[in-house]
Design a protein around this motif. Structure first.
Motif, mmCIF file in Angstrom:
data_model
loop_
_atom_site.group_PDB
_atom_site.id
_atom_site.type_symbol
_atom_site.label_atom_id
_atom_site.label_comp_id
_atom_site.label_asym_id
_atom_site.label_seq_id
_atom_site.Cartn_x
_atom_site.Cartn_y
_atom_site.Cartn_z
ATOM 1 N N LEU A 133 109.860 -12.140 116.322
ATOM 2 C CA LEU A 133 110.374 -12.777 117.567
ATOM 3 C C LEU A 133 111.783 -12.628 118.047
ATOM 4 C CD1 LEU A 133 108.583 -16.235 117.019
ATOM 5 C CD2 LEU A 133 107.866 -14.368 118.490
ATOM 6 N N THR A 134 112.650 -11.398 117.386
ATOM 7 C CA THR A 134 114.086 -11.368 117.951
ATOM 8 C C THR A 134 114.056 -10.249 118.945
ATOM 9 O OG1 THR A 134 115.053 -12.016 115.706
ATOM 10 C CG2 THR A 134 116.105 -10.354 116.979
ATOM 11 N N PRO A 135 113.156 -9.320 118.964
ATOM 12 C CA PRO A 135 113.428 -8.015 119.901
ATOM 13 C C PRO A 135 113.080 -8.402 121.252
ATOM 14 C CG PRO A 135 111.791 -7.663 118.485
ATOM 15 C CD PRO A 135 112.262 -8.832 117.941
ATOM 16 N N SER A 162 117.941 -4.380 125.055
ATOM 17 C CA SER A 162 116.379 -4.480 124.872
ATOM 18 C C SER A 162 115.763 -3.061 124.389
ATOM 19 C CB SER A 162 115.542 -4.781 125.994
ATOM 20 O OG SER A 162 116.150 -3.660 127.257
ATOM 21 N N GLY A 163 116.849 -1.885 124.844
ATOM 22 C CA GLY A 163 116.241 -0.633 124.183
ATOM 23 C C GLY A 163 116.726 -0.424 122.902
ATOM 24 N N LEU A 164 117.508 -0.857 122.246
ATOM 25 C CA LEU A 164 117.992 -0.645 120.862
ATOM 26 C C LEU A 164 117.482 -1.715 119.879
ATOM 27 C CD1 LEU A 164 121.461 0.830 121.043
ATOM 28 C CD2 LEU A 164 119.258 1.950 120.606
ATOM 29 N N ASN A 165 117.203 -2.872 120.262
ATOM 30 C CA ASN A 165 117.110 -4.126 119.285
ATOM 31 C C ASN A 165 115.714 -3.965 118.446
ATOM 32 O OD1 ASN A 165 115.318 -5.244 121.297
ATOM 33 N ND2 ASN A 165 116.608 -6.818 121.621
ATOM 34 N N ASP A 166 114.883 -3.343 119.378
ATOM 35 C CA ASP A 166 113.408 -3.317 118.580
ATOM 36 C C ASP A 166 113.468 -2.166 117.561
ATOM 37 O OD1 ASP A 166 113.782 -1.212 120.392
ATOM 38 O OD2 ASP A 166 111.965 -1.454 121.538
ATOM 39 N N GLY A 167 114.106 -1.231 117.498
ATOM 40 C CA GLY A 167 114.325 -0.259 116.502
ATOM 41 C C GLY A 167 115.159 -0.806 115.268
ATOM 42 N N LEU A 168 116.326 -1.550 115.639
ATOM 43 C CA LEU A 168 117.225 -2.032 114.714
ATOM 44 C C LEU A 168 116.380 -3.149 113.870
ATOM 45 C CD1 LEU A 168 120.468 -2.228 116.640
ATOM 46 C CD2 LEU A 168 119.600 -0.399 114.933
ATOM 47 N N VAL A 169 115.683 -3.751 114.457
ATOM 48 C CA VAL A 169 114.917 -5.134 113.950
ATOM 49 C C VAL A 169 113.636 -4.643 112.875
ATOM 50 C CG1 VAL A 169 113.020 -5.509 115.417
ATOM 51 C CG2 VAL A 169 114.358 -7.442 114.172
ATOM 52 N N LEU A 170 113.186 -3.336 113.164
ATOM 53 C CA LEU A 170 112.145 -2.943 112.393
ATOM 54 C C LEU A 170 112.425 -2.909 110.771
ATOM 55 C CD1 LEU A 170 110.728 0.333 113.721
ATOM 56 C CD2 LEU A 170 109.553 -1.437 112.631
ATOM 57 N N ILE A 321 117.535 -21.809 122.149
ATOM 58 C CA ILE A 321 118.881 -22.128 120.940
ATOM 59 C C ILE A 321 118.750 -20.967 120.187
ATOM 60 C CG2 ILE A 321 117.241 -23.495 119.578
ATOM 61 C CD1 ILE A 321 121.103 -23.928 120.260
ATOM 62 N N VAL A 322 117.662 -20.696 119.578
ATOM 63 C CA VAL A 322 117.548 -19.546 118.541
ATOM 64 C C VAL A 322 118.290 -18.101 119.241
ATOM 65 C CG1 VAL A 322 116.178 -18.095 117.097
ATOM 66 C CG2 VAL A 322 115.972 -20.610 116.972
ATOM 67 N N ARG A 323 117.835 -17.867 120.628
ATOM 68 C CA ARG A 323 118.413 -16.758 121.273
ATOM 69 C C ARG A 323 119.634 -17.070 121.898
ATOM 70 N NH1 ARG A 323 118.696 -11.478 122.885
ATOM 71 N NH2 ARG A 323 119.642 -11.614 125.045
ATOM 72 N N MET A 324 119.799 -18.260 122.607
ATOM 73 C CA MET A 324 121.149 -18.348 123.289
ATOM 74 C C MET A 324 122.322 -18.554 122.540
ATOM 75 S SD MET A 324 119.213 -20.144 126.663
ATOM 76 C CE MET A 324 120.764 -20.005 127.853
ATOM 77 N N LEU A 325 122.111 -19.239 121.460
ATOM 78 C CA LEU A 325 123.628 -19.741 120.656
ATOM 79 C C LEU A 325 123.934 -18.450 119.775
ATOM 80 C CD1 LEU A 325 125.363 -21.578 119.553
ATOM 81 C CD2 LEU A 325 123.738 -22.188 117.682
ATOM 82 N N PRO A 326 123.313 -17.360 119.247
ATOM 83 C CA PRO A 326 123.928 -16.295 118.624
ATOM 84 C C PRO A 326 124.498 -15.331 119.647
ATOM 85 C CG PRO A 326 121.654 -16.495 117.818
ATOM 86 C CD PRO A 326 122.012 -17.723 118.771
ATOM 87 N N ILE A 327 123.817 -15.335 120.841
ATOM 88 C CA ILE A 327 124.454 -14.498 121.784
ATOM 89 C C ILE A 327 125.786 -14.861 122.293
ATOM 90 C CG2 ILE A 327 124.170 -13.581 124.261
ATOM 91 C CD1 ILE A 327 122.587 -11.853 122.049
ATOM 92 N N TRP A 328 125.783 -16.371 122.711
ATOM 93 C CA TRP A 328 127.148 -16.846 123.088
ATOM 94 C C TRP A 328 128.122 -16.552 121.954
ATOM 95 C CZ3 TRP A 328 128.139 -19.781 127.348
ATOM 96 C CH2 TRP A 328 129.728 -20.685 127.387
ATOM 97 N N LEU A 329 127.824 -16.693 120.493
ATOM 98 C CA LEU A 329 128.914 -16.566 119.557
ATOM 99 C C LEU A 329 129.010 -15.102 119.471
ATOM 100 C CD1 LEU A 329 127.159 -18.747 116.831
ATOM 101 C CD2 LEU A 329 129.287 -19.468 118.230
ATOM 102 N N TRP A 346 119.696 -16.131 128.225
ATOM 103 C CA TRP A 346 118.476 -16.605 128.717
ATOM 104 C C TRP A 346 117.589 -15.285 128.993
ATOM 105 C CZ3 TRP A 346 114.903 -19.464 128.808
ATOM 106 C CH2 TRP A 346 113.732 -19.556 129.569
ATOM 107 N N PHE A 347 118.117 -14.121 129.297
ATOM 108 C CA PHE A 347 117.278 -12.996 129.672
ATOM 109 C C PHE A 347 116.981 -12.154 128.463
ATOM 110 C CE2 PHE A 347 117.802 -14.348 133.880
ATOM 111 C CZ PHE A 347 116.376 -14.210 134.460
ATOM 112 N N GLY A 348 116.507 -12.789 127.468
ATOM 113 C CA GLY A 348 115.957 -12.112 126.150
ATOM 114 C C GLY A 348 114.657 -12.273 126.012
ATOM 115 N N PRO A 349 113.783 -11.758 127.058
ATOM 116 C CA PRO A 349 112.403 -12.124 127.054
ATOM 117 C C PRO A 349 111.634 -11.487 125.653
ATOM 118 C CG PRO A 349 112.886 -10.490 128.601
ATOM 119 C CD PRO A 349 114.070 -10.967 128.180
#
Length: 415
Positions: A133-135, A162-170, A321-329, A346-349
């Motif tokens: 649920l992260t990418p 969005s282009g890189l996180n799906d590969g990095l999370v594998l 919160i799980v998406r937005m807090l880490p991005i803010w930090l 927010w725009f981490g769909p």
């Protein structure tokens, strides 16, 4: 009563008409709250019963797996190929913060939330749930990426992340699935752990070798006038699938190989790689349509069947919160204004990658709580399709008008 052959033909005709109408009205649709994922999820859900009766569940599972693998291979390779190392070093400080700091923080916080909401599931399932649920998905953010209201630096950041996180999370997805599978009585944990390590190590090595080799071969062919520019799309398919198949044959992870091969190819090939983007705009968009249609037709009904309030709470948490807090930090000290950090958070769909990872891991491994995982992923993607879809246009206008006020220079904190 089972649908007749003719009724199934009508369903397929309706799907084809829907695809044609979308192509016909692309510009008009882009000005509304409707998006490609919303439209084809609804089309799929409306036609879920007749499509579900087309074949035995086992046959449909094979079809879903094949579509998932083909789509994920092409998406991983094409996304990675468009990231240039030189530009990454000079201009991509913000997306690098989100990937290097924000992504691990998201997985870590996601694990904590998953354990709090379902402590009986255990560490391994919490890791797997957080990882799938992260990418983020560029297809769900297309309205934002194409909006001229959104500042270029924010659009570029969303696109690169969005282009890189799906590969990095594998690797996190793979290890989560391995650990969850070893929790089943009788599972050979030592063998599975060794296989996982081998896949994570061999996959990238094979991707490096093939990405570099194919790029050099194409450079020579282009320089000597042996290769027609129009054949680039065929070459793209060959390289992406060769990396996947070779890695699988040799014991590596094919998806990691495709991702790394794309990155190496894009940074080694000396000629223009526009043929990859052109191919993905056509065939890639069709695969995306089919993926969301399958999600609406076959996965969403199954996910809703196993839906719980815990799954709903987890989905809402991961989108907020799980998406937005880490991005803010991760963006602390970046010089971005608070509104820009919130916008990027927010725009981490969640969409294609989460669906495909879940399908493939459930087919590849046996682990407890598969129904709960599917319910969590389905609810998260469903809410993301709706919420990010309807908020894209108004929030794009808001950030555009708000950004007319000059921001502080990069490096000067706005906190």
């Amino acid at each position: 009563m089972e649908p007749s052959f003719h009724s199934i033909e009508w369903v397929f005709l309706g799907i084809l008409v829907s695809i044609f109408l979308y192509a016909l009205l692309t510009n008009a649709i882009s000005k509304t709250i409707l998006t490609l994922p919303i439209i084809f999820m609804v089309v799929g859900h409306v036609s879920s019963h007749p499509l579900g009766m087309l074949a035995e569940p086992e046959v449909l599972d094979v079809g879903k797996r094949l579509l998932a693998e083909v789509t994920l291979i092409l998406v991983l390779f094409s996304d990675a190929s468009r990231v240039q190392f030189k530009s990454l070093r000079m201009n991509f400080a913000v997306p690098l913060r989100m990937l290097i700091v924000g992504l691990p923080l998201t997985i870590g916080l996601g694990m904590i939330v998953a354990l709090l909401l379902n402590p009986g599931a255990g560490f391994a399932m919490a890791l797997l749930t957080a990882a799938v649920l992260t990418p983020t998905d560029a297809a769900l953010g297309q309205t934002v990426l194409s909006s001229e209201d959104v500042p270029e630096n924010l659009r570029q950041t969303i696109n690169v992340e969005s282009g890189l996180n799906d590969g990095l999370v594998l690797p996190f997805v793979l290890f989560g699935a391995i650990l969850a599978a070893t929790g089943i009585e009788g599972a050979q944990s030592h063998g599975l752990a060794f296989a996982a390590t081998t896949q994570v190590v061999l996959g990238p090595l094979i991707g490096i070798a093939l990405g570099w080799g194919f790029a050099k071969a194409m450079d020579v062919a282009r320089s000597r006038g042996l290769m027609a520019e129009a054949s680039g799309g065929v070459a793209f398919l060959t390289i992406a699938f060769s990396a996947y198949v070779t890695s699988e044959l040799l014991g590596g992870n094919g998806f990691l190989a495709a991702f790394v091969a794309g990155m190496v190819f894009g940074n080694t090939y000396k000629h223009d790689i526009h043929f990859i983007g052109e191919f993905m705009e056509g065939v890639g968009q069709l695969l995306t349509m089919l993926a969301f249609l399958i999600f609406g037709a076959l996965l969403l009904p199954l996910g809703l069947k196993h839906m719980t309030w815990n799954a709903v709470a987890l989905a809402i948490s991961f989108l907020t919160i799980v998406r937005m807090l880490p991005i803010w930090l991760s963006l602390t000290g970046s010089g971005l204004a608070a509104r820009e950090k919130l916008f990027l958070g927010w725009f981490g769909p969640r969409g294609l990658a989460s669906i495909l990872f879940t399908l493939i891991m459930m087919d590849e491994f046996d682990f407890p709580g598969e129904e709960e995982l599917l319910a969590c992923v389905c609810m998260t993607v469903f809410l993301s399709i709706i919420l990010h879809g309807i908020s894209a246009a108004p929030l794009s206008k808001w950030i555009g008008s708000a950004s007319q006020t000059p921001s502080k220079p990069i490096g000067e904190s706005n906190d």
